[in-house]
Motif scaffolding. Sequence first.
Motif, short mmCIF file in Angstrom:
data_model
loop_
_atom_site.label_atom_id
_atom_site.label_comp_id
_atom_site.label_asym_id
_atom_site.label_seq_id
_atom_site.Cartn_x
_atom_site.Cartn_y
_atom_site.Cartn_z
N GLY A 38 0.84 -1.15 0.06
CA GLY A 38 -0.14 -0.04 0.04
C GLY A 38 0.93 1.21 -0.04
O GLY A 38 2.04 0.94 -0.43
N VAL A 39 0.26 2.37 0.35
CA VAL A 39 1.14 3.69 0.42
C VAL A 39 1.53 3.74 1.91
O VAL A 39 0.49 4.11 2.65
N ASN A 40 2.74 4.03 2.18
CA ASN A 40 3.26 4.28 3.35
C ASN A 40 3.91 5.58 3.19
O ASN A 40 4.95 5.63 2.40
N THR A 41 3.95 6.68 4.09
CA THR A 41 4.50 7.80 3.98
C THR A 41 5.43 8.31 5.48
O THR A 41 4.79 8.02 6.31
N PHE A 42 6.55 8.87 5.11
CA PHE A 42 7.50 9.12 6.08
C PHE A 42 7.75 10.47 6.06
O PHE A 42 8.71 10.97 5.02
N LEU A 43 7.42 11.49 6.91
CA LEU A 43 7.82 13.00 6.94
C LEU A 43 9.01 12.79 7.69
O LEU A 43 9.06 12.18 8.89
N THR A 44 10.44 13.04 7.26
CA THR A 44 11.39 12.77 7.97
C THR A 44 12.69 14.02 7.91
O THR A 44 12.51 14.63 7.09
N ALA A 45 13.35 14.16 9.20
CA ALA A 45 14.42 15.16 9.35
C ALA A 45 15.56 14.17 9.64
O ALA A 45 15.45 13.26 10.47
N SER A 46 16.71 14.62 8.91
CA SER A 46 17.78 13.79 9.22
C SER A 46 19.09 14.62 9.12
O SER A 46 19.26 15.63 8.65
N PHE A 47 19.85 14.18 10.38
CA PHE A 47 20.85 15.09 10.65
C PHE A 47 22.00 14.36 11.53
O PHE A 47 21.68 13.54 12.11
N MET A 48 23.30 14.73 11.53
CA MET A 48 24.16 14.30 12.27
C MET A 48 24.40 14.82 13.49
O MET A 48 24.32 16.15 13.86
N ALA A 49 25.06 14.10 14.64
CA ALA A 49 25.49 14.64 16.03
C ALA A 49 26.75 15.51 15.59
O ALA A 49 27.48 15.24 14.63
N PRO A 50 27.20 16.70 16.54
CA PRO A 50 28.23 17.13 16.24
C PRO A 50 29.47 16.46 16.36
O PRO A 50 30.49 16.85 15.37
N ASN A 51 29.75 15.03 17.10
CA ASN A 51 30.69 14.64 16.79
C ASN A 51 30.90 13.65 15.74
O ASN A 51 31.64 12.96 15.56
N THR A 52 29.80 13.63 14.89
CA THR A 52 29.53 12.65 13.56
C THR A 52 29.76 11.21 13.98
O THR A 52 29.65 10.35 13.16
N LYS A 53 29.30 10.75 15.11
CA LYS A 53 29.29 9.37 15.59
C LYS A 53 27.93 8.77 15.49
O LYS A 53 27.85 7.64 15.19
N TYR A 54 26.92 9.81 15.33
CA TYR A 54 25.54 9.17 15.26
C TYR A 54 24.80 10.12 14.15
O TYR A 54 25.11 11.20 14.07
N LYS A 55 23.73 9.33 13.31
CA LYS A 55 22.93 9.92 12.56
C LYS A 55 21.35 9.87 13.39
O LYS A 55 21.16 8.78 13.86
N ILE A 56 20.90 10.93 13.44
CA ILE A 56 19.55 11.26 14.08
C ILE A 56 18.39 11.42 13.12
O ILE A 56 18.59 12.41 12.17
N THR A 57 17.54 10.72 13.01
CA THR A 57 16.27 10.74 12.12
C THR A 57 15.06 10.86 12.83
O THR A 57 14.75 10.18 13.80
#
Length: 198
Positions: free
Chosen positions: A150-169
């Motif tokens: 079916g249709v699934n929708t994801f409104l998403t914001a994606s960015f990195m932590a300042p130390n670049t060790k983690y991606k936050i979504t």
Amino acid sequence: MKKISLISLMVCLTVLGFESFPTQAQSRQVCKRGAFVDPARESKKVRNPDLGFLFDIPANYTSETSRSDNITHVLLYNPNEQELNACCKKNRQIGCDGNPSLVYVKIEQAKPNTRLLPELSADERLENIKPTTIANQKALVYVKISTANGVNTFLTASFMAPNTKYKITVVAFSYTAKINPIDERVFQRVISSFAFVK
């Protein structure tokens, strides 16, 4: 030896005082998700001291953190979801309390080649990709559409932590082509208040 018919046997057992017919199981209350409740104007903080961030959610929402492998999810529950989960626990209904929250924050370990946009399968596409800043970090806000089931929708914001060790979504999810306006407001509150702290 004479063969006894099943009906004769059940009649004999009933006459002797044994119940021969299966009784119907007691019916439990069926747990249903109620209407979405508007987010409270007041906010409360969700903190993650291990990863060093915090963000606001509506005061009438609750949050739950779950970890598996190298991924942490912070699930945000609308009051209607809270009532459903409580009913499911009370009535021991299997499967009805496992519904994902429609707004969540996902934190995953990043690799040197981690990108803000996800890799897509053949039945996925991205729309409305907008660069922005979240918590003083370069970020992308976009909509991912999946048509696998079916249709699934994801409104998403994606960015990195300042130390670049983690991606936050940060995600607001819908099983339809449109995001619920309540979920969208909660999504906006999370990304506008997100901050990294020491």
